[in-house]
Write a protein that holds these residues in place. Structure first.
Motif, PDB file in Angstrom:
ATOM      1  N   GLN A  45       2.127  -1.475  -4.078  1.00  9.31           N
ATOM      2  CA  GLN A  45       2.383  -1.658  -3.112  1.00  9.31           C
ATOM      3  C   GLN A  45       2.829  -0.206  -2.099  1.00  9.31           C
ATOM      4  O   GLN A  45       3.424   0.599  -2.755  1.00  9.31           O
ATOM      5  N   PHE A  46       1.749   0.808  -1.870  1.00 12.61           N
ATOM      6  CA  PHE A  46       1.316   1.162  -0.884  1.00 12.61           C
ATOM      7  C   PHE A  46       2.369   1.463   0.522  1.00 12.61           C
ATOM      8  O   PHE A  46       2.973   0.673   1.195  1.00 12.61           O
ATOM      9  N   PRO A  47       2.660   3.027   0.753  1.00 11.57           N
ATOM     10  CA  PRO A  47       3.865   3.283   2.026  1.00 11.57           C
ATOM     11  C   PRO A  47       3.359   2.356   3.273  1.00 11.57           C
ATOM     12  O   PRO A  47       1.669   2.784   3.439  1.00 11.57           O
ATOM     13  N   SER A  48       4.414   1.815   3.934  1.00 14.70           N
ATOM     14  CA  SER A  48       3.908   0.711   5.190  1.00 14.70           C
ATOM     15  C   SER A  48       3.445   1.461   6.417  1.00 14.70           C
ATOM     16  O   SER A  48       2.488   0.769   7.030  1.00 14.70           O
ATOM     17  N   GLN A  49       4.197   2.957   5.995  1.00 16.10           N
ATOM     18  CA  GLN A  49       4.283   4.141   7.345  1.00 16.10           C
ATOM     19  C   GLN A  49       2.871   3.949   7.444  1.00 16.10           C
ATOM     20  O   GLN A  49       1.846   3.691   8.758  1.00 16.10           O
TER      21      GLN A  49
END
Length: 238
Positions: free
Chosen positions: A31-35
């Protein structure tokens, strides 16, 4: 097939490979940064990369005594970095958002450079003359360093090493992959620039020598100030 057609074909393949890399990473439970998938973020990235690609590509062409408009992979990379850093600063985003792009970037360059090689002399990415047996004649009777393939092979090796790190759940590599690929790209690109017939800017250094050093220094700073990577738990990356 014409060189221009082959170049375009491999550009498309590079984008498809990058998209496939994003999908593959998502299937690993990371799960990578959603930004980094927010619409304003993507728009800024595309605009910055496009502007940088044409600005630096054309500037290098002019410095080399040629006219016209050109694009540059490294220029696009630099433009994208500047654009995103300015966006994050203005939006108050403090998290590091580039992690998901490490593998797509490496694969995209590895495949895209093959297109540059197949495009021949018109692409102006070929190397200086060489007597080495693997020198390539692009059609004018001069054997040159196939620097496009050097770079393609170098980035493919990074992609392979990154995949192994992901499969081994290496938290530092996954968390800081974008800065690792930038450091690696900047270093290898700096070396290949000595084998290209580009106009110099400072001493023996070309515009792309200086840009490569800038990318490398940026990556080194980000790696030096990176938070300590936490152990991956439950097959996910926070």
């Amino acid at each position: 097939m014409s060189g221009a057609f082959l170049h375009t074909l491999f550009d498309i393949l590079a984008w498809l490979a990058a998209a496939a890399a994003v999908y593959w990473l998502s299937r690993r439970g990371l799960q990578f940064p959603s930004q980094s998938f927010a619409l304003p973020y993507i728009a800024t990235l595309v605009f910055g990369a496009g502007l940088g690609a044409y600005l630096f590509g054309s500037a290098n062409l002019w410095l080399s005594g040629q006219s016209g408009i050109a694009r540059s992979v490294e220029g696009g990379l630099a433009g994208g970095i500047v654009g995103i850093e300015l966006y994050k600063w203005s939006a108050g985003v403090t998290v590091r958002t580039g992690a998901r792009f490490a593998l797509p970037l490496a694969l995209g360059i590895a495949i895209g450079r093959i297109g540059c090689y197949l495009a021949g002399l018109d692409d102006f990415t070929y190397g200086t003359p060489t007597a080495l047996p693997f020198g390539h004649d692009f059609g004018d009777g001069v054997r040159r360093h196939p620097v496009q393939l050097y770079e393609s092979a170098a980035m493919a090796l990074f992609a392979l090493a990154y995949v192994v790190a992901v499969l081994n759940r290496n938290a530092f590599t996954i968390t800081n992959g974008f800065y690792l690929v930038l450091a690696y790209y900047g270093a290898q690109r700096f070396l290949w620039e000595f084998l290209k017939p580009y106009g110099t800017l400072i001493g023996p250094l070309t515009l792309f020598h200086l840009l490569s050093l800038s990318v490398l220094l940026y990556a080194a700073f980000m790696l030096a100030t990176a938070p300590k990577a936490r152990r991956l738990q439950k097959e996910s990356l926070a």
